[in-house]
Design an enzyme around this catalytic site. Structure first.
Site, PDB file in Angstrom:
ATOM      1  N   ARG A  82       1.784  -6.227  13.078  1.00  0.00           N
ATOM      2  CA  ARG A  82       1.183  -5.583  14.245  1.00  0.00           C
ATOM      3  C   ARG A  82       1.054  -6.567  15.413  1.00  0.00           C
ATOM      4  NH1 ARG A  82      -3.245  -1.218  11.787  1.00  0.00           N
ATOM      5  NH2 ARG A  82      -1.710  -0.172  10.428  1.00  0.00           N
ATOM      6  N   GLU A 138      -5.626  -0.809  15.916  1.00  0.00           N
ATOM      7  CA  GLU A 138      -6.269  -1.794  15.030  1.00  0.00           C
ATOM      8  C   GLU A 138      -5.298  -2.899  14.636  1.00  0.00           C
ATOM      9  OE1 GLU A 138      -7.488  -2.265  10.412  1.00  0.00           O
ATOM     10  OE2 GLU A 138      -7.491  -0.222  11.218  1.00  0.00           O
ATOM     11  N   ARG A 197       2.980   0.975  10.376  1.00  0.00           N
ATOM     12  CA  ARG A 197       2.335   1.296   9.088  1.00  0.00           C
ATOM     13  C   ARG A 197       3.402   1.286   8.001  1.00  0.00           C
ATOM     14  NH1 ARG A 197      -2.614   3.317   8.392  1.00  0.00           N
ATOM     15  NH2 ARG A 197      -2.690   4.035  10.550  1.00  0.00           N
ATOM     16  N   ARG A 231       0.840  -1.199   0.000  1.00  0.00           N
ATOM     17  CA  ARG A 231       0.000   0.000   0.000  1.00  0.00           C
ATOM     18  C   ARG A 231       0.870   1.242   0.000  1.00  0.00           C
ATOM     19  NH1 ARG A 231      -4.665  -1.689   4.489  1.00  0.00           N
ATOM     20  NH2 ARG A 231      -5.093  -3.742   3.581  1.00  0.00           N
ATOM     21  N   SER A 290      -9.694  -5.952  10.807  1.00  0.00           N
ATOM     22  CA  SER A 290     -11.012  -5.417  10.439  1.00  0.00           C
ATOM     23  C   SER A 290     -11.815  -6.550   9.821  1.00  0.00           C
ATOM     24  CB  SER A 290     -10.881  -4.272   9.434  1.00  0.00           C
ATOM     25  OG  SER A 290     -10.485  -3.080  10.058  1.00  0.00           O
TER      26      SER A 290
END
Length: 423
Positions: free
Chosen positions: A389, A347, A275, A260, A350
């Protein structure tokens, strides 16, 4: 994508629902386009009928020995007019399709109202956050000897990482542990999928056309991209397919890298590996009948929670508000893990129900046992979990203040019996 027929009949009601997301639809533009579509469709049918009638008259005139040149000229003129009207008809239909593909999935009625993450609603917590008698370090400070961000920057630039020795081994162990749990205990079929996909594959799951700036495009003859998540290739396994009722539900799990550009997140979470432009996830996807999708969302969310519980990591489940939903999701439950160095939940997964939104874009259907007719499947997915994470959470929650990280019991077999890491 929303059912085009429903869009035509309920455009104002749909506009009201997506307004909950903070999205304003240009209803007037849609209604003007749709009115033009109806007019052009009628014109196309009328001109086709006139051309058929004129062609029949040519045949009759020929048989009667009459001069057919005026009739031939008339048919030619009708053909020219039909071609022009058909071209405009196709253009208007394409404009309507583009409009429809730009509309996000309307939020389910159970989705809480709100504009952003501050309005998300906590549903439950598991395990109290650990209390330390020392100042907890973040993952970069803890594992600096095994985390080489400078080398990664030399190779690829910012937001990449090199993991070495025990850190690389822990990353691999977490991945294997997650996959094994989902396959052996949760009934998923493991799949290995391409990391490069064509444009229409990303359109199918809703990343395109809206989020092209977040993707890494590949320079070449084909219009291709690196995958932003395994959801894209795994869900598209059923594109252009009509499944038999007995084949459902389908449960897939895949471990892939994800790529990403983080175009909307520059300056955010730049410290460490939280990130990254390249990271890894274990992704779960379920393909189910429409009547089963809400139960499937609960089940899949529970499977992601099971990983956190086995690792004994404190977390909470949060219902995303309407303004924080992803483009294709009708409802999302985020799982947020406790990070001691930040003293907050972040987070880590999801889990979303897309209803038939993705299936319509992919033409993914099943044959209804009741009617025998094809109907659209529902798709659900979620991370089980984001590997990097999870690695951060293990390091920070299991530190003892002396530079040692004690590993949770669930990982020890995957780490060759090692119970602690010393950096």
């Amino acid at each position: 994508m929303i059912d085009p027929r429903r869009l035509r009949l309920e455009i104002r009601a749909i506009a009201e629902r997506v307004r909950r997301r903070g999205v304003e639809l240009d209803v007037g533009h849609f209604e003007k386009l749709d009115g033009r579509r109806k007019q052009l469709q009628a014109d196309v049918e009328r001109l086709r009928n006139e051309r058929r009638s004129a062609s029949k008259r040519i045949g009759a005139a020929k048989a009667a020995g009459e001069d057919i040149s005026p009739l031939v000229a008339a048919v030619g003129d009708l053909g020219t007019r039909l071609g022009a009207v058909s071209t405009e008809f196709d253009e208007v239909r394409q404009a309507l399709d583009d409009f429809a593909k730009g509309i996000p999935n309307p939020p389910d009625d159970s989705v809480p109202p709100g504009d952003g993450e501050d309005d998300n609603v906590e549903l439950r917590r598991w395990r109290e956050a650990p209390e330390f008698n020392f100042e907890p370090k973040d993952h970069v400070s803890l594992a600096s000897a095994s985390l080489d961000l400078e080398a990664a920057a030399k190779i690829s630039g910012a937001r990449f990482s090199v993991l070495k020795g025990p850190l690389a081994r822990l990353h691999r162990a977490l991945t294997q542990f997650m996959i094994d749990t989902h396959v052996r205990e949760h009934g998923y079929e493991e799949v290995y999928v391409p990391f490069v996909v064509d444009r229409d594959i990303l359109v199918g799951t809703g990343q395109l056309p809206k989020f092209e700036d977040d993707l890494f495009a590949i320079v070449g003859d084909r219009d291709q991209f690196l995958i932003p998540t395994a959801e894209v290739p795994v869900t598209n396994l059923i594109r252009d397919t009509i499944l038999n009722p007995g084949e459902l539900p389908l449960r897939f799990v895949a471990h892939t890298p994800c790529f990403r550009s983080e175009a909307g997140n520059y300056g955010k979470d730049t410290h460490g590996i939280f990130r990254q432009h390249q990271f890894e996830k274990v992704e779960m996807v379920q393909i189910v009948r429409p009547e089963d999708s809400w139960d499937a969302l609960d089940e899949l969310t529970g499977h992601a929670e099971a990983i956190l519980r086995k690792l004994e990591l404190p977390y909470r489940a949060v219902a995303l508000c309407a303004g924080d939903l992803g483009f294709a999701a009708a409802k999302t439950i985020d799982l947020e893990v406790w990070l001691p160095a930040e003293r907050r939940y972040r987070e880590i997964s999801s889990c979303s129900n897309f209803l038939d939104f993705q299936a319509r874009r992919m033409l993914a259907r099943y044959r209804s046992a009741d009617s025998g007719r094809p109907d659209y499947v529902h798709t659900i997915n979620g991370s089980g979990l984001a590997v990097g994470r999870t690695l951060i959470a293990v390091l920070e929650n299991y530190q003892d203040g002396t530079g040692v990280v004690h590993l949770p019991d669930a990982l020890r077999d995957y780490m060759g019996g090692i119970s602690r890491l010393e950096f």
